[in-house]
Scaffold this active site. Sequence first.
Site, mmCIF file in Angstrom:
data_model
loop_
_atom_site.group_PDB
_atom_site.id
_atom_site.type_symbol
_atom_site.label_atom_id
_atom_site.label_comp_id
_atom_site.label_asym_id
_atom_site.label_seq_id
_atom_site.Cartn_x
_atom_site.Cartn_y
_atom_site.Cartn_z
ATOM 1 N N HIS A 1 0.838 -1.214 0.000
ATOM 2 C CA HIS A 1 0.000 0.000 0.000
ATOM 3 C C HIS A 1 0.868 1.258 0.000
ATOM 4 C CE1 HIS A 1 -3.361 -2.687 1.203
ATOM 5 N NE2 HIS A 1 -2.395 -3.270 1.910
ATOM 6 N N SER B 1 16.317 20.719 -16.451
ATOM 7 C CA SER B 1 15.145 21.531 -16.735
ATOM 8 C C SER B 1 15.573 22.773 -17.500
ATOM 9 C CB SER B 1 14.477 21.939 -15.418
ATOM 10 O OG SER B 1 13.628 23.054 -15.634
ATOM 11 N N LYS C 1 17.287 21.265 -11.276
ATOM 12 C CA LYS C 1 16.589 19.990 -11.520
ATOM 13 C C LYS C 1 17.456 18.908 -12.157
ATOM 14 C CE LYS C 1 12.820 18.841 -11.064
ATOM 15 N NZ LYS C 1 11.601 19.155 -11.816
ATOM 16 N N GLU D 1 11.151 7.510 -16.693
ATOM 17 C CA GLU D 1 9.769 7.945 -16.944
ATOM 18 C C GLU D 1 9.290 7.500 -18.320
ATOM 19 O OE1 GLU D 1 9.046 12.239 -15.666
ATOM 20 O OE2 GLU D 1 11.209 12.026 -15.471
#
Length: 445
Positions: free
Chosen positions: A165, A286, A292, A299
């Site tokens: 969970h 970024s 970043k 991804e």
Amino acid sequence: MTASGAGPGRGKPWDGRFAEGADPTAEAFTSSLSFDRRLWPHDIRGSAAWARALERAGLLDPAELAAIDKGLEAVRDELESGRFTFRPELEDIHMNVERRLIELTGPVGGKLHTGRSRNDQIALDERLYLRDILGDVDGGLQRAQAALLAQAERHRDAAMPGYTHLQRAQPVLLAHHLLAYVFMFQRDRERFADCATRVNILPLGSAALAGAAFPIDRETLARDLGFSAASANSMDAVADRDYVLEFLAAAAIFGMHGSRLAADLTLWATAEFGFVDFSDAFATGSSIMPQKKNPDVAELIRGKTGRLYGNLTAVLTIMKGLPLTYNSDMQEDKEPLFDTVDTLEAVLGVLPPMLESLTFRVDRMRSAAGTSYSTATDLADYLVRKGLPFREAHEIVGRTVRHGLETGKELSDLTVEELSRFSPLIDKDVLAALTVELVSGGRRR
Ligand code: ARG
């Protein structure tokens, strides 16, 4: 003549039957050449084997076979070197190769299509193509497994929180977590290998649907092309695409596994978790936020799974209402198939080196593993070993955890004295029984 003025006689095999040429929009619409051209090596290989089968059946004499062979080699040279002129008005790769063969050999090239249809020819090309691809895919999956194994080896004793969970559940080893994916990829390899056994069947000789009207020795032809057997039913052989679907399904399932691995890693790379660092080589920055570092590779491995699902859904949907046997709808199987192949190759190309470049922050994992009462189950198991029924042990440890929550203490902060207030069975050996090292590595894997 059509409204556009395109007349017959542009070299299509069916010019004899047609009084009018194709409308340019129809011609462009029906052409598959832009995507099926990648099948040319398999088309030529299949044609050469078919010519040999025709010779064995007495339909070509040895000189004719030699001429066709030489012609096909010349076509191969042109395709390999980029000198081949593709003609979209000839619809697909099969007719492009055959037409060029006839140009090079003269009328004898026109004997090649004896007893053959593009319907069994495309099924053959796809099966030959998939057979090659399945070998590459297995290699890629093996490399991904090897990269995971190497990381597991490097971190044999690193403990981390295991989750259910997405809540801290029990301490586990990082190696335990990484090896879970090795097993998933192993089953993916088994699925692809199982798919390969059904891909590896010869459809040639089925002709358009009713079978070839000549005494073709299909067993010898099957062996010649490395197939394990010849298809038994010619209508089945030209009508079905389940071998494509099995491949797309296996790819979709692998994509799901790769996506979950990517999801774990992107989560672990957050400041909140801080369990892993992606190397700069497998991250991006970024354009606006100077600080970043984004795990784009992971991804996109996750994101590309969407196309793998989409391609499977597309071909399932294309096939579902088709009356037997061949229908042109089936030409639409190719772009999803090729997109899945390209996606798999891209993912399997980048996944192994990305995994190898990860730096795990074992210190952060270890300290997270020892908090949030993650050894509560082990305390209950400790009481079970002292003779208590598990349900009673669960209740006692539950009260112990509540006490900890109320007093702001972890289980490891409680003294044996405090712990034994919840059960007289708790003794000083409890401390050794609840170390993260013991519970993560000692008894579970
Ligand atoms: N290009 C077709 C395909 O991809 C194969 C040719 C069969 N076409 C035909 N009109 N019989 O499925």
